[in-house]
Motif scaffolding. Structure first.
Motif, PDB file in Angstrom:
ATOM      1  N   ASN A 107      15.814 -24.356 -25.454  1.00  0.00           N
ATOM      2  CA  ASN A 107      16.253 -25.410 -26.587  1.00  0.00           C
ATOM      3  C   ASN A 107      15.201 -25.290 -27.959  1.00  0.00           C
ATOM      4  N   GLU A 126      16.225 -25.465 -19.659  1.00  0.00           N
ATOM      5  CA  GLU A 126      16.974 -25.425 -20.854  1.00  0.00           C
ATOM      6  C   GLU A 126      16.486 -26.073 -22.233  1.00  0.00           C
ATOM      7  N   GLN A 127      15.478 -27.367 -21.919  1.00  0.00           N
ATOM      8  CA  GLN A 127      15.535 -27.614 -23.630  1.00  0.00           C
ATOM      9  C   GLN A 127      14.660 -26.993 -23.915  1.00  0.00           C
TER      10      GLN A 127
END
Length: 296
Positions: A117, A113-114
């Motif tokens: 992002n 997820e990071q």
């Protein structure tokens, strides 16, 4: 992000890895808990980033992508404010020494997820042998990461390192057999593979026929002149590019002052001259091969 974000205008992939900076920092004899050491590392990394992303006379278009880790190299990269190059971000923790028998150790408080992002592709290094006891666990581990990447809408690059078990003697025939078997087992669990050179052009062609996704040849920390020839053989037999690391700059580890501390002035000069010339040559080899493909 998709692996296409790492592709050069030529259609091939010219990547530099900075995901193993723990090993690099250890080789320099530096302690990142020391502020002066940290500043020196950042200056070296920024100099390397600057060289690899340079453009000159439309001949050298720079590397097409960087593979970074969020602990050491990402902040140095972001300080350059360079937005026109593709990014892959590592999921596994940078380590001076890796245990080939263990599962990749993921970075705390960091994941797919990071990476999404940060508008990057996920990158994972995994040591593997088809006959090892942990083979099934590693396949399941990789499958979970691949599925999670699919869920988050990003793609996964796998650096697959085939190792020789401690009770066996390294032989090229055995290595090539093990590499092919590993790819048969893992071929559907990554969107691109980074592979060791199998020491044979025909074996490179076999890798190409085995995979439905691109594969890149890794420098495996070899001497630059050796890797350059590996790259030529690999491109001629179906590789989609290269990923290079220490082969471009490994000599800087030995550049020391009389007190044995790193000689920063000598290191920066080496980067701006010798490393720059090597980077230009690798990109030219890749670009020339791409042009030959267009003409055939």
């Amino acid at each position: 992000m998709k692996i296409s974000s790492l592709r050069a205008e030529t259609g091939l992939f010219n990547l530099v890895e900075f995901d193993d900076e723990a090993k690099f920092i250890d080789a320099l004899g530096l302690d990142l808990h020391d502020q002066n050491s940290r500043e020196m590392v950042d200056e070296i990394l920024q100099s390397l980033f600057s060289v690899y992303s340079a453009k000159e006379d439309n001949v050298f278009s720079g590397m097409s992508g960087f593979i970074l880790d969020p602990i050491f190299s990402l902040n140095a990269f972001l300080s350059q404010n360079e937005k026109q190059i593709g990014l892959g971000l590592s999921l596994d923790e940078p380590q001076a020494e890796r245990d080939p028998l263990a599962l990749p150790k993921l970075i705390n408080d960091w994941g797919v997820e990071q990476i999404r992002n940060n508008y990057a592709v996920a990158y994972l290094t995994m040591y593997y042998h088809p006959d090892e006891d942990a083979a099934l666990k590693k396949k399941q581990f990789l499958a979970e990461i691949y599925d999670y990447c699919h869920y988050e809408g990003i793609e996964l690059v796998l650096k697959l390192v085939i190792y020789t078990p401690g009770d066996q003697r390294f032989e090229w025939d055995s290595f090539r057999k093990d590499q092919l078997q590993a790819l048969e087992e893992l071929r559907n669990l990554a969107h691109m593979f980074v592979l060791q050179y199998p020491n044979d052009p025909l074996a490179c062609a076999t890798l190409t026929t085995q995979l439905d996704v691109p594969w890149l040849v890794s420098d495996s920390n070899l001497e630059y002149e050796v890797f350059k020839e590996h790259l030529r053989d690999s491109l001629e037999n179906g590789a989609s590019g290269f990923m290079v690391g220490e082969s471009l700059f490994k000599e800087i580890e030995g550049m020391r002052k009389k007190d044995h501390s790193p000689d920063l002035d000598a290191i920066l000069k080496f980067i701006k001259t010798r490393v720059r010339d090597r980077a230009i040559e690798l990109v030219r080899i890749s670009s020339e091969f791409s042009q030959l493909l267009k003409e055939t």
